[in-house]
Every structure is written in C-alpha cells, then in structure tokens.
Design a protein around this motif. Sequence first.
Motif, PDB file in Angstrom:
ATOM      1  N   ALA A 187      60.378  59.453  50.742  1.00 26.06           N
ATOM      2  CA  ALA A 187      61.114  60.486  50.612  1.00 26.06           C
ATOM      3  C   ALA A 187      61.341  60.658  49.089  1.00 26.06           C
ATOM      4  CB  ALA A 187      62.723  60.299  51.278  1.00 26.06           C
ATOM      5  N   ALA A 188      61.847  59.581  48.381  1.00 29.02           N
ATOM      6  CA  ALA A 188      61.693  59.691  46.797  1.00 29.02           C
ATOM      7  C   ALA A 188      60.728  60.177  46.088  1.00 29.02           C
ATOM      8  CB  ALA A 188      62.250  58.561  46.416  1.00 29.02           C
ATOM      9  N   SER A 189      59.379  59.818  46.695  1.00 30.48           N
ATOM     10  CA  SER A 189      58.348  60.173  46.094  1.00 30.48           C
ATOM     11  C   SER A 189      58.010  62.021  46.008  1.00 30.48           C
ATOM     12  CB  SER A 189      56.969  59.385  46.574  1.00 30.48           C
ATOM     13  OG  SER A 189      56.725  60.028  47.823  1.00 30.48           O
ATOM     14  N   ARG A 190      58.858  62.372  47.193  1.00 22.86           N
ATOM     15  CA  ARG A 190      58.480  63.995  47.220  1.00 22.86           C
ATOM     16  C   ARG A 190      59.686  64.603  46.417  1.00 22.86           C
ATOM     17  NH1 ARG A 190      54.613  61.290  49.069  1.00 22.86           N
ATOM     18  NH2 ARG A 190      53.277  62.608  50.339  1.00 22.86           N
ATOM     19  N   MET A 191      60.557  63.814  45.792  1.00 21.14           N
ATOM     20  CA  MET A 191      61.522  64.855  44.834  1.00 21.14           C
ATOM     21  C   MET A 191      61.103  64.808  43.566  1.00 21.14           C
ATOM     22  SD  MET A 191      64.927  62.660  46.244  1.00 21.14           S
ATOM     23  CE  MET A 191      65.364  62.577  47.908  1.00 21.14           C
ATOM     24  N   ASP A 192      61.893  65.823  42.978  1.00 22.04           N
ATOM     25  CA  ASP A 192      61.513  65.972  41.415  1.00 22.04           C
ATOM     26  C   ASP A 192      62.113  64.732  40.702  1.00 22.04           C
ATOM     27  OD1 ASP A 192      60.549  68.446  42.013  1.00 22.04           O
ATOM     28  OD2 ASP A 192      62.435  69.496  41.812  1.00 22.04           O
ATOM     29  N   TRP A 193      61.239  64.328  39.686  1.00 24.30           N
ATOM     30  CA  TRP A 193      61.762  63.320  38.865  1.00 24.30           C
ATOM     31  C   TRP A 193      62.140  63.924  37.409  1.00 24.30           C
ATOM     32  CZ3 TRP A 193      59.511  57.567  39.570  1.00 24.30           C
ATOM     33  CH2 TRP A 193      59.490  57.264  40.891  1.00 24.30           C
ATOM     34  N   VAL A 194      61.340  64.830  36.843  1.00 26.14           N
ATOM     35  CA  VAL A 194      61.284  65.117  35.711  1.00 26.14           C
ATOM     36  C   VAL A 194      61.283  66.688  35.839  1.00 26.14           C
ATOM     37  CG1 VAL A 194      60.265  65.354  33.509  1.00 26.14           C
ATOM     38  CG2 VAL A 194      60.250  63.351  34.617  1.00 26.14           C
ATOM     39  N   ARG A 195      62.226  67.401  34.988  1.00 28.90           N
ATOM     40  CA  ARG A 195      62.171  68.692  34.793  1.00 28.90           C
ATOM     41  C   ARG A 195      61.786  69.254  33.246  1.00 28.90           C
ATOM     42  NH1 ARG A 195      64.545  73.153  37.409  1.00 28.90           N
ATOM     43  NH2 ARG A 195      64.923  75.055  35.856  1.00 28.90           N
ATOM     44  N   VAL A 203      65.402  63.997  32.866  1.00 31.92           N
ATOM     45  CA  VAL A 203      64.937  63.192  34.174  1.00 31.92           C
ATOM     46  C   VAL A 203      66.117  63.773  35.260  1.00 31.92           C
ATOM     47  CG1 VAL A 203      65.312  60.765  35.140  1.00 31.92           C
ATOM     48  CG2 VAL A 203      64.367  61.220  32.517  1.00 31.92           C
ATOM     49  N   GLN A 204      65.331  63.711  36.270  1.00 29.22           N
ATOM     50  CA  GLN A 204      66.240  64.197  37.412  1.00 29.22           C
ATOM     51  C   GLN A 204      66.295  62.935  38.219  1.00 29.22           C
ATOM     52  OE1 GLN A 204      66.835  67.700  38.002  1.00 29.22           O
ATOM     53  NE2 GLN A 204      66.140  67.294  35.924  1.00 29.22           N
ATOM     54  N   PRO A 205      67.649  62.250  38.395  1.00 29.21           N
ATOM     55  CA  PRO A 205      68.042  60.841  38.403  1.00 29.21           C
ATOM     56  C   PRO A 205      67.861  60.726  40.054  1.00 29.21           C
ATOM     57  CG  PRO A 205      69.837  62.098  38.149  1.00 29.21           C
ATOM     58  CD  PRO A 205      68.982  63.257  37.856  1.00 29.21           C
ATOM     59  N   LEU A 206      68.003  61.500  40.991  1.00 29.81           N
ATOM     60  CA  LEU A 206      68.232  61.155  42.441  1.00 29.81           C
ATOM     61  C   LEU A 206      66.714  60.474  42.685  1.00 29.81           C
ATOM     62  CD1 LEU A 206      69.493  61.200  44.975  1.00 29.81           C
ATOM     63  CD2 LEU A 206      68.818  63.586  45.528  1.00 29.81           C
ATOM     64  N   GLY A 207      65.644  61.009  42.668  1.00 34.54           N
ATOM     65  CA  GLY A 207      64.392  60.484  43.069  1.00 34.54           C
ATOM     66  C   GLY A 207      64.268  58.929  42.375  1.00 34.54           C
ATOM     67  N   PRO A 208      64.184  58.803  41.008  1.00 38.49           N
ATOM     68  CA  PRO A 208      64.099  57.427  40.485  1.00 38.49           C
ATOM     69  C   PRO A 208      65.016  56.522  41.099  1.00 38.49           C
ATOM     70  CG  PRO A 208      63.837  59.216  38.934  1.00 38.49           C
ATOM     71  CD  PRO A 208      64.203  59.833  40.063  1.00 38.49           C
ATOM     72  N   ALA A 209      66.438  57.116  41.372  1.00 34.41           N
ATOM     73  CA  ALA A 209      67.547  56.198  41.910  1.00 34.41           C
ATOM     74  C   ALA A 209      67.356  55.589  43.274  1.00 34.41           C
ATOM     75  CB  ALA A 209      68.853  56.807  41.801  1.00 34.41           C
ATOM     76  N   LEU A 210      66.692  56.518  43.963  1.00 36.87           N
ATOM     77  CA  LEU A 210      66.508  56.167  45.520  1.00 36.87           C
ATOM     78  C   LEU A 210      65.284  55.112  45.438  1.00 36.87           C
ATOM     79  CD1 LEU A 210      66.384  59.473  47.430  1.00 36.87           C
ATOM     80  CD2 LEU A 210      68.153  57.408  47.612  1.00 36.87           C
ATOM     81  N   THR A 211      64.144  55.483  44.552  1.00 33.00           N
ATOM     82  CA  THR A 211      63.167  54.412  44.322  1.00 33.00           C
ATOM     83  C   THR A 211      63.585  53.210  43.895  1.00 33.00           C
ATOM     84  OG1 THR A 211      61.690  56.324  43.722  1.00 33.00           O
ATOM     85  CG2 THR A 211      61.051  54.312  43.390  1.00 33.00           C
ATOM     86  N   LEU A 212      64.674  53.115  43.220  1.00 30.10           N
ATOM     87  CA  LEU A 212      65.291  51.517  42.696  1.00 30.10           C
ATOM     88  C   LEU A 212      65.639  51.229  44.202  1.00 30.10           C
ATOM     89  CD1 LEU A 212      66.458  52.291  39.309  1.00 30.10           C
ATOM     90  CD2 LEU A 212      64.553  51.261  39.871  1.00 30.10           C
ATOM     91  N   LEU A 213      66.727  51.817  44.737  1.00 34.36           N
ATOM     92  CA  LEU A 213      67.183  51.224  45.853  1.00 34.36           C
ATOM     93  C   LEU A 213      65.963  50.918  46.859  1.00 34.36           C
ATOM     94  CD1 LEU A 213      69.699  50.766  47.698  1.00 34.36           C
ATOM     95  CD2 LEU A 213      69.422  53.388  48.490  1.00 34.36           C
ATOM     96  N   ALA A 214      64.954  51.456  47.053  1.00 31.31           N
ATOM     97  CA  ALA A 214      63.795  51.298  48.098  1.00 31.31           C
ATOM     98  C   ALA A 214      63.529  49.753  47.464  1.00 31.31           C
ATOM     99  CB  ALA A 214      62.987  52.156  48.018  1.00 31.31           C
ATOM    100  N   ALA A 215      63.117  49.983  46.225  1.00 34.31           N
ATOM    101  CA  ALA A 215      62.409  48.459  45.554  1.00 34.31           C
ATOM    102  C   ALA A 215      63.430  47.394  46.024  1.00 34.31           C
ATOM    103  CB  ALA A 215      62.390  48.838  44.179  1.00 34.31           C
ATOM    104  N   LEU A 216      64.825  47.821  45.581  1.00 31.56           N
ATOM    105  CA  LEU A 216      65.428  46.403  46.043  1.00 31.56           C
ATOM    106  C   LEU A 216      65.958  45.925  47.554  1.00 31.56           C
ATOM    107  CD1 LEU A 216      67.830  44.869  45.301  1.00 31.56           C
ATOM    108  CD2 LEU A 216      69.623  46.554  45.596  1.00 31.56           C
ATOM    109  N   LEU A 217      65.690  47.165  48.353  1.00 30.55           N
ATOM    110  CA  LEU A 217      65.454  46.636  49.816  1.00 30.55           C
ATOM    111  C   LEU A 217      64.253  46.138  50.182  1.00 30.55           C
ATOM    112  CD1 LEU A 217      67.155  49.965  51.521  1.00 30.55           C
ATOM    113  CD2 LEU A 217      68.261  47.575  51.178  1.00 30.55           C
ATOM    114  N   GLY A 218      63.140  46.575  49.429  1.00 31.52           N
ATOM    115  CA  GLY A 218      62.083  45.933  49.690  1.00 31.52           C
ATOM    116  C   GLY A 218      61.726  44.541  49.202  1.00 31.52           C
TER     117      GLY A 218
END
Length: 230
Positions: free
Chosen positions: A29-37, A145-160
């Motif tokens: 899901a995070a990979s489909r979000m905008d990371w940079v504007r 930086v659009q923070p939601l996508g990278p933040a979700l990625t960090l959460l996913a990395a932590l869970l992984g």
Amino acid sequence: MTTASATPDKKAARAGAATLGVAGALTWAASRMDWVRADYLDDISGGGSATVNGTDWSTETTAVAVLLIAGMVAAFALRRFGRRVVGAICAAASVGLALPAVQLFVSGADPERVHALLTAGADQAQQANSTPAIAEWAEITSTAVQPLGPALTLLAALLGVIGGVVLISRPGTDSPRQNKYEKEAVRREKVREDLEEDPQSGRVLWDAISADIDPTDPRGGEGGPDFRSR
C-alpha cells in the motif's frame, strides 16, 4: 493419549507469520502512495507540480512486499528449520526496506533525482512505456516529502523485523513424522474402530478387507493376527 510435550506449539510462529503478512500488505500500500511532491518551471508550458510514488522512488518496495507475503505463506507451510530461515531472510529484507524511507526523512528529496524520475528516459529504472510527468528541459524549483507513504513503509519494516525475529527465536515445534509402518498401524486401528461402530457398512467392510482385517473378528481374537497371513 497425547502428552503436552508431544503437542506441537506453533502459536508464536503463526503470530510471526501473520505479522509478516501485515508488513507485506502495508509495504504494498505504501509503495502506491506519493512520497515526493515537486514544483517545476517549464519555459514552454509554464509551471506546475508532479509527484513521485514509492515504487518509483524505491524500486525494491514492491519486491519486498511480495517477499514478505510469500514469507508468511512459507512460514505456515514449512517446518521448524525452514521457518527460521524464512524469518532471517524477511528480517534482513525489512531492514533494507527501511533505509530509503529513513534517508528521505533525514536528507530530503534530491532535486536532481526527482527530475530524473519525472523525466522520460532520464533514469534507467524507469519503465520504457511510462509517460513523462514533466519535460526534460523543465527545472525543479522545490521538493517536499509526502510523509504518509514513507512512514507506513517504516512501520511495515518494523513489523517485518519483529515477525522475522519471532520466527527465528520461537519457531515452534513440529508434529512427529510418522513412517509408513506407523501410518499403516494407525489406518488399521481406525478400520477396527469403524467396524465396531458400524459393522454393516459396505465401505467399512471393503476397508477392512483392504487392510487385511477379518470383518467378523476385527481384533483378531485375543490380539492375535488378522485373517490373512503375511
């Protein structure tokens, strides 16, 4: 009667596997979000803004998402050693997943890289059939930086990482594997029980004959041999 020590304990391993699945879904899901504007200035068409999503900014996010989901499936299917191997691979991949997001938060988005990603043919990682977001001569004036996508990625990395460590440290126990003789003994005992419960069943009678058991004397007298000699 099955003893407690013989009962497989896989609760922690199953929880770790499920955590990997959640991490994979979040990564996808995070990979489909905008990371940079980015704001840009084009001498021909004028100014505007464009975005770079997570898949373009960090091409490995999709691969890691698939890996984590596959790791979840494998952890449910494999035995103890296999679960540990899967956990180690997924934990290492999750650490790698976090690095681009951390770097983006710490250093921000490099305008030159943003320009390359938004310009058709400027980056080798860009797909051949993709449409350019901006013209090659356009100038990037600012990035955010659009923070939601990278933040979700960090959460996913932590869970992984958590899911992988759980599989490594608590892979659970496995059911003892039965050899063919043990399986045959279990099958014959099941047929005997079926005969005692429903001796008139045609299916049970055929099962008994197939298992070399006398349907009229399923226990073989006083524990003696069945009606066919071996």
